[in-house]
Design a protein around this motif. Structure first.
Motif, PDB file in Angstrom:
ATOM      1  N   ILE A  21      57.772   3.814 -47.615  1.00  0.00           N
ATOM      2  CA  ILE A  21      56.423   4.310 -47.831  1.00  0.00           C
ATOM      3  C   ILE A  21      56.487   5.163 -46.438  1.00  0.00           C
ATOM      4  CG2 ILE A  21      53.761   3.753 -47.430  1.00  0.00           C
ATOM      5  CD1 ILE A  21      54.410   1.211 -49.037  1.00  0.00           C
ATOM      6  N   ASP A  22      56.591   4.938 -45.373  1.00  0.00           N
ATOM      7  CA  ASP A  22      56.626   5.669 -44.268  1.00  0.00           C
ATOM      8  C   ASP A  22      57.488   6.731 -44.356  1.00  0.00           C
ATOM      9  OD1 ASP A  22      55.572   5.815 -41.605  1.00  0.00           O
ATOM     10  OD2 ASP A  22      57.498   5.409 -40.826  1.00  0.00           O
ATOM     11  N   ARG A  23      58.756   6.764 -45.169  1.00  0.00           N
ATOM     12  CA  ARG A  23      59.346   7.934 -45.295  1.00  0.00           C
ATOM     13  C   ARG A  23      59.067   8.875 -46.176  1.00  0.00           C
ATOM     14  NH1 ARG A  23      65.205   4.699 -45.025  1.00  0.00           N
ATOM     15  NH2 ARG A  23      65.492   4.456 -42.876  1.00  0.00           N
ATOM     16  N   ARG A  24      57.870   8.452 -46.876  1.00  0.00           N
ATOM     17  CA  ARG A  24      57.424   9.573 -47.893  1.00  0.00           C
ATOM     18  C   ARG A  24      56.683  10.524 -47.085  1.00  0.00           C
ATOM     19  NH1 ARG A  24      55.341   5.262 -52.232  1.00  0.00           N
ATOM     20  NH2 ARG A  24      57.345   4.351 -52.531  1.00  0.00           N
ATOM     21  N   TYR A  25      56.008  10.270 -46.126  1.00  0.00           N
ATOM     22  CA  TYR A  25      55.023  11.073 -45.536  1.00  0.00           C
ATOM     23  C   TYR A  25      55.737  11.008 -43.898  1.00  0.00           C
ATOM     24  CZ  TYR A  25      52.169   9.344 -49.376  1.00  0.00           C
ATOM     25  OH  TYR A  25      51.769   8.979 -50.520  1.00  0.00           O
ATOM     26  N   PRO A  26      56.759  11.779 -44.000  1.00  0.00           N
ATOM     27  CA  PRO A  26      57.493  11.817 -42.559  1.00  0.00           C
ATOM     28  C   PRO A  26      56.787  12.770 -41.560  1.00  0.00           C
ATOM     29  CG  PRO A  26      58.418  13.352 -44.055  1.00  0.00           C
ATOM     30  CD  PRO A  26      57.490  12.460 -44.670  1.00  0.00           C
ATOM     31  N   THR A  27      56.902  12.286 -40.361  1.00  0.00           N
ATOM     32  CA  THR A  27      56.696  12.991 -38.964  1.00  0.00           C
ATOM     33  C   THR A  27      57.793  13.794 -38.555  1.00  0.00           C
ATOM     34  OG1 THR A  27      55.151  11.270 -38.496  1.00  0.00           O
ATOM     35  CG2 THR A  27      55.479  12.834 -36.529  1.00  0.00           C
ATOM     36  N   PRO A  28      57.710  15.118 -38.584  1.00  0.00           N
ATOM     37  CA  PRO A  28      58.726  15.890 -38.037  1.00  0.00           C
ATOM     38  C   PRO A  28      59.249  15.414 -36.783  1.00  0.00           C
ATOM     39  CG  PRO A  28      57.075  17.321 -38.917  1.00  0.00           C
ATOM     40  CD  PRO A  28      56.557  16.113 -38.806  1.00  0.00           C
ATOM     41  N   GLY A  29      60.712  15.121 -36.633  1.00  0.00           N
ATOM     42  CA  GLY A  29      61.319  14.711 -35.494  1.00  0.00           C
ATOM     43  C   GLY A  29      61.309  13.291 -35.371  1.00  0.00           C
ATOM     44  N   VAL A  30      60.673  12.682 -36.313  1.00  0.00           N
ATOM     45  CA  VAL A  30      60.682  11.036 -36.049  1.00  0.00           C
ATOM     46  C   VAL A  30      61.245  10.262 -37.199  1.00  0.00           C
ATOM     47  CG1 VAL A  30      59.104   9.042 -35.775  1.00  0.00           C
ATOM     48  CG2 VAL A  30      58.516  11.208 -34.559  1.00  0.00           C
ATOM     49  N   GLU A  31      61.888   9.504 -37.114  1.00  0.00           N
ATOM     50  CA  GLU A  31      62.457   8.643 -38.273  1.00  0.00           C
ATOM     51  C   GLU A  31      62.306   7.162 -38.012  1.00  0.00           C
ATOM     52  OE1 GLU A  31      66.692   9.398 -39.242  1.00  0.00           O
ATOM     53  OE2 GLU A  31      66.570  11.304 -37.859  1.00  0.00           O
ATOM     54  N   SER A  32      62.104   6.623 -39.292  1.00  0.00           N
ATOM     55  CA  SER A  32      61.703   5.150 -39.284  1.00  0.00           C
ATOM     56  C   SER A  32      63.190   4.246 -39.871  1.00  0.00           C
ATOM     57  CB  SER A  32      60.865   4.653 -40.740  1.00  0.00           C
ATOM     58  OG  SER A  32      59.454   5.263 -40.164  1.00  0.00           O
ATOM     59  N   TYR A  33      63.222   3.098 -39.104  1.00  0.00           N
ATOM     60  CA  TYR A  33      64.332   2.282 -39.326  1.00  0.00           C
ATOM     61  C   TYR A  33      64.004   0.952 -39.610  1.00  0.00           C
ATOM     62  CZ  TYR A  33      66.731   6.300 -37.004  1.00  0.00           C
ATOM     63  OH  TYR A  33      67.129   7.482 -36.560  1.00  0.00           O
ATOM     64  N   LEU A  34      65.034   0.118 -40.571  1.00  0.00           N
ATOM     65  CA  LEU A  34      65.093  -1.067 -40.644  1.00  0.00           C
ATOM     66  C   LEU A  34      66.308  -1.738 -39.910  1.00  0.00           C
ATOM     67  CD1 LEU A  34      64.206  -4.054 -41.725  1.00  0.00           C
ATOM     68  CD2 LEU A  34      65.259  -3.348 -43.897  1.00  0.00           C
ATOM     69  N   ILE A  35      65.886  -2.495 -38.921  1.00  0.00           N
ATOM     70  CA  ILE A  35      67.336  -3.126 -38.317  1.00  0.00           C
ATOM     71  C   ILE A  35      67.143  -4.658 -38.856  1.00  0.00           C
ATOM     72  CG2 ILE A  35      68.278  -3.683 -36.152  1.00  0.00           C
ATOM     73  CD1 ILE A  35      66.872  -1.163 -35.095  1.00  0.00           C
ATOM     74  N   ALA A  36      68.316  -5.041 -39.284  1.00  0.00           N
ATOM     75  CA  ALA A  36      68.449  -6.463 -39.702  1.00  0.00           C
ATOM     76  C   ALA A  36      69.693  -7.047 -39.143  1.00  0.00           C
ATOM     77  CB  ALA A  36      68.560  -6.265 -41.209  1.00  0.00           C
ATOM     78  N   ASP A  37      69.357  -8.035 -38.195  1.00  0.00           N
ATOM     79  CA  ASP A  37      70.458  -8.754 -37.528  1.00  0.00           C
ATOM     80  C   ASP A  37      70.486 -10.326 -38.408  1.00  0.00           C
ATOM     81  OD1 ASP A  37      72.190 -10.062 -36.026  1.00  0.00           O
ATOM     82  OD2 ASP A  37      70.792 -10.333 -34.393  1.00  0.00           O
ATOM     83  N   GLU A  38      71.171 -10.261 -39.453  1.00  0.00           N
ATOM     84  CA  GLU A  38      71.244 -11.570 -39.861  1.00  0.00           C
ATOM     85  C   GLU A  38      71.925 -12.820 -39.141  1.00  0.00           C
ATOM     86  OE1 GLU A  38      72.775 -11.308 -43.941  1.00  0.00           O
ATOM     87  OE2 GLU A  38      70.905  -9.785 -44.635  1.00  0.00           O
ATOM     88  N   ALA A  39      72.949 -12.284 -38.279  1.00  0.00           N
ATOM     89  CA  ALA A  39      73.458 -13.441 -37.527  1.00  0.00           C
ATOM     90  C   ALA A  39      72.378 -14.120 -36.596  1.00  0.00           C
ATOM     91  CB  ALA A  39      74.686 -12.879 -36.689  1.00  0.00           C
ATOM     92  N   GLY A  40      71.464 -13.453 -36.109  1.00  0.00           N
ATOM     93  CA  GLY A  40      70.609 -13.945 -35.193  1.00  0.00           C
ATOM     94  C   GLY A  40      69.091 -13.996 -35.775  1.00  0.00           C
ATOM     95  N   ASP A  41      69.306 -13.613 -37.226  1.00  0.00           N
ATOM     96  CA  ASP A  41      68.014 -13.867 -37.771  1.00  0.00           C
ATOM     97  C   ASP A  41      66.605 -12.979 -37.383  1.00  0.00           C
ATOM     98  OD1 ASP A  41      68.806 -15.096 -40.190  1.00  0.00           O
ATOM     99  OD2 ASP A  41      68.739 -17.307 -38.921  1.00  0.00           O
ATOM    100  N   ASP A  42      67.116 -11.834 -36.910  1.00  0.00           N
ATOM    101  CA  ASP A  42      65.830 -10.815 -36.249  1.00  0.00           C
ATOM    102  C   ASP A  42      65.962  -9.670 -37.326  1.00  0.00           C
ATOM    103  OD1 ASP A  42      65.409 -12.555 -34.093  1.00  0.00           O
ATOM    104  OD2 ASP A  42      67.073 -11.514 -33.005  1.00  0.00           O
ATOM    105  N   TYR A  43      64.637  -9.176 -37.362  1.00  0.00           N
ATOM    106  CA  TYR A  43      64.333  -8.222 -38.137  1.00  0.00           C
ATOM    107  C   TYR A  43      63.375  -7.187 -37.807  1.00  0.00           C
ATOM    108  CZ  TYR A  43      66.748 -11.199 -41.285  1.00  0.00           C
ATOM    109  OH  TYR A  43      67.689 -11.948 -41.941  1.00  0.00           O
ATOM    110  N   ILE A  44      63.713  -5.790 -37.696  1.00  0.00           N
ATOM    111  CA  ILE A  44      62.610  -4.962 -36.940  1.00  0.00           C
ATOM    112  C   ILE A  44      62.507  -3.730 -37.694  1.00  0.00           C
ATOM    113  CG2 ILE A  44      62.373  -3.631 -34.693  1.00  0.00           C
ATOM    114  CD1 ILE A  44      64.350  -5.484 -33.478  1.00  0.00           C
ATOM    115  N   TRP A  45      61.309  -3.332 -37.815  1.00  0.00           N
ATOM    116  CA  TRP A  45      60.882  -1.891 -38.331  1.00  0.00           C
ATOM    117  C   TRP A  45      60.420  -1.237 -37.350  1.00  0.00           C
ATOM    118  CZ3 TRP A  45      55.703  -1.001 -41.220  1.00  0.00           C
ATOM    119  CH2 TRP A  45      55.441   0.323 -41.266  1.00  0.00           C
ATOM    120  N   LEU A  46      60.952  -0.003 -36.921  1.00  0.00           N
ATOM    121  CA  LEU A  46      60.434   0.783 -35.761  1.00  0.00           C
ATOM    122  C   LEU A  46      60.751   2.320 -36.253  1.00  0.00           C
ATOM    123  CD1 LEU A  46      63.403   1.896 -34.255  1.00  0.00           C
ATOM    124  CD2 LEU A  46      63.517  -0.585 -33.526  1.00  0.00           C
TER     125      LEU A  46
END
Length: 65
Positions: A21-46
């Motif tokens: 959803i965030d990528r549908r309405y992008p801010t020029p110069g800014v990107e969204s990421y999903l970072i998934a660390d399954e080994a440590g069970d940490d998930y981040i959206w930034l």
């Protein structure tokens, strides 16, 4: 599939929806990421990038199992 694997997939699927959803309405110069660390069970959206000459580093969501 065990409970932990089910939780992992559900979390990734839910966060990924928000990232899409965030990528549908992008801010020029800014990107969204999903970072998934399954080994440590940490998930981040930034978001990372530059806006109006300033550095953007927004952590929208952090989940730890």
């Amino acid at each position: 599939m065990d409970k932990l694997a089910t939780y992992r997939e559900a979390i990734k699927r839910a966060i990924n929806r928000y990232v899409e959803i965030d990528r549908r309405y992008p801010t020029p110069g800014v990107e969204s990421y999903l970072i998934a660390d399954e080994a440590g069970d940490d998930y981040i959206w930034l978001s990372l990038g530059w806006k109006d000459g300033r550095r953007v580093n927004n952590e929208h969501l952090f989940v730890r199992i």
